[in-house]
Design an enzyme around this catalytic site. Structure first.
Site, PDB file in Angstrom:
ATOM      1  N   ASP A   1      -0.604  -4.725  -3.595  1.00 35.72           N
ATOM      2  CA  ASP A   1      -1.974  -4.212  -3.586  1.00 35.72           C
ATOM      3  C   ASP A   1      -2.102  -2.700  -3.455  1.00 35.72           C
ATOM      4  OD1 ASP A   1      -4.606  -5.227  -3.994  1.00 35.72           O
ATOM      5  OD2 ASP A   1      -5.114  -4.542  -1.986  1.00 35.72           O
TER       6      ASP A   1
ATOM      7  N   HIS B   1      -7.083  -6.782   1.375  1.00 35.55           N
ATOM      8  CA  HIS B   1      -6.062  -5.784   1.064  1.00 35.55           C
ATOM      9  C   HIS B   1      -4.691  -6.160   1.613  1.00 35.55           C
ATOM     10  CE1 HIS B   1      -4.149  -2.003   0.278  1.00 35.55           C
ATOM     11  NE2 HIS B   1      -4.156  -1.599   1.531  1.00 35.55           N
TER      12      HIS B   1
ATOM     13  N   SER C   1       0.830  -1.199   0.000  1.00 33.48           N
ATOM     14  CA  SER C   1       0.000   0.000   0.000  1.00 33.48           C
ATOM     15  C   SER C   1       0.875   1.264   0.000  1.00 33.48           C
ATOM     16  CB  SER C   1      -0.964  -0.027   1.183  1.00 33.48           C
ATOM     17  OG  SER C   1      -2.041   0.851   0.975  1.00 33.48           O
TER      18      SER C   1
END
EC number: 3.1.1.89
Length: 419
Positions: free
Chosen positions: A256, A383, A230
């Protein structure tokens, strides 16, 4: 010159003999850690996009075709009720949510000092100069322990593979286990930084500083593979793009995060953050909420990665979030702007692991068709792919290393994941 202080705790033996790991097929579902990963129903999976509450870089919540005002179909709650998770009668939580600590996953804990700042670093040395060293950067609101379970899986699987090769006389040794470097970013975990600058530039300079000092302190000559989740993906990509790492980097892996969907999701991030419980009576309740809300689906990983994200409340009993993500709001858009272009232009081999195919933006789709990076998709992961699917992520990173390390001479035993 910075000062590094080695932690007092070391963990000698991390890899007892294990069963031969089954090859994971490209089209397989979630990991086989059925007791560690919380299963969810189809209805709950529809809300996965709103479950990544501890991190940014998430796509916007999916829209429902049913009216929220319908008397027969109530609007789905964004977050499970805190009173439901805590229990109105104050019953004790199950010990299955008992916190775990870093010595179970890393061999050393060190402090890297810079002026009045101190960075908390978790480190496992490589067993051989030819083995890679994976350098991890977590996402916003998370911590170094977000990579704890992945770090163990990487070494376990590498050990198992080399044990098999040694048994068949295909190699002479089995001591090329990789090293791991993970640290708490500024404003996170047990790192203490005076500045409240949460810009991409500040995070990037911190990352380059940590890498340079750990490499120098331990005299590492190993090739590096940078791995970021992220926000961490934006940081490691920026560091690689600016060529700030003065050490051989053979791979860049981003977990991700995609520029287009990350920026689109920012409009809903304040609502998501406001929907989180503000506090928990105990750390165990914080872990329980994280798992039951599907923020992190793997219970074992949550037990080690959630505790460092909580801190005792100053004005009363219980725990609250250590990092106030609303303080970082002015920097959100700057974290991800230009990410796709920078990622594609980086010189080292590139790997992008996503939780869902719908997250590719135009630049990444074009780059993927041109073969500029490797794409892997975990369809049933949330996630936090490195926590939800540590086995798949480890297999992917091992294969990624073997495909791109010129020093490596062995053929991967594991099947490659395909997009």
């Amino acid at each position: 010159m910075s000062q590094l202080h080695r932690g007092m705790h070391k963990k000698p033996g991390m890899f007892p003999p294990k069963e031969v790991l089954e090859e994971v097929d490209a089209g397989s579902g979630s990991d086989t850690e059925t007791e560690e990963t919380v299963e969810c129903t189809e209805e709950e999976e529809e809300q996965d996009e709103t479950d990544g509450l501890g991190d940014l870089g998430m796509p916007p919540p999916k829209k429902t075709t049913k009216s929220a005002a319908s008397p027969t179909v109530p609007a789905p709650a964004l977050i499970p009720s805190l009173s439901h998770l805590i229990g109105l009668e104050g019953k004790q939580p199950s010990r299955k949510y008992a916190p775990a600590e870093w010595p179970q996953y890393f061999k050393q804990k060190i402090s890297v000092a810079r002026d009045n700042d101190t960075f908390n670093v978790l480190y496992t040395p490589p067993d051989d100069s030819e083995a890679p060293v994976y350098v991890f950067h977590h996402g916003a609101g998370s911590c170094a322990e977000s990579f704890a379970l992945l770090s163990v899986r990487l070494r376990e699987m590498m050990h198992e593979e080399r044990f098999q090769l040694a048994a068949t006389a295909k190699i002479r040794d089995e001591n090329k286990l990789p090293g791991m470097i993970a640290f708490d970013a500024r404003g996170h975990g047990f790192t203490e930084v005076e500045s409240t600058d949460y810009s991409l530039e500040a995070f990037t300079n911190d990352f380059a500083f940590i890498v340079a000092n750990v490499v120098a302190e331990f005299g590492l000559t190993n090739n590096l593979i940078l791995v970021g989740h992220s926000l961490g993906g934006a940081v490691v990509t920026n560091a690689c793009h600016l060529k700030l790492i003065q050490h051989p980097v053979i791979g860049l892996a981003v977990l991700d995060v995609v520029e287009g969907t990350a920026i689109e999701s920012l409009a809903s991030m304040q609502q998501i953050l406001n929907s989180r419980p503000k506090s928990f009576p105990t750390v165990e309740k914080g872990i329980e909420w994280t798992v039951q809300s599907h923020t992190i689906r793997n219970r074992e990983s949550a037990c080690v990665s959630v505790p460092p994200t909580l801190i005792s409340q100053h004005d009363g009993p219980g725990m609250t979030w250590r990092t106030d993500l609303m303080l970082t709001k002015p920097y959100w858009k700057g974290w991800f702007t230009g990410l796709s272009e920078k990622f594609i232009s980086c010189a080292p081999a590139k790997l992008l692991i996503l939780a869902g195919t719908d997250r590719l933006d135009k630049d990444l789709m074009v780059g993927q068709m041109q073969g500029k990076y490797q794409l892997i998709v975990f369809q049933e992961s949330g996630h936090f792919v490195q926590e939800d699917a540590p086995d798949k992520t480890a297999l992917s990173l091992i294969d990624f290393w073997k495909r791109n390390d010129k020093v490596n001479k062995t053929v991967p035993l594991f099947g490659a994941f395909r997009a």
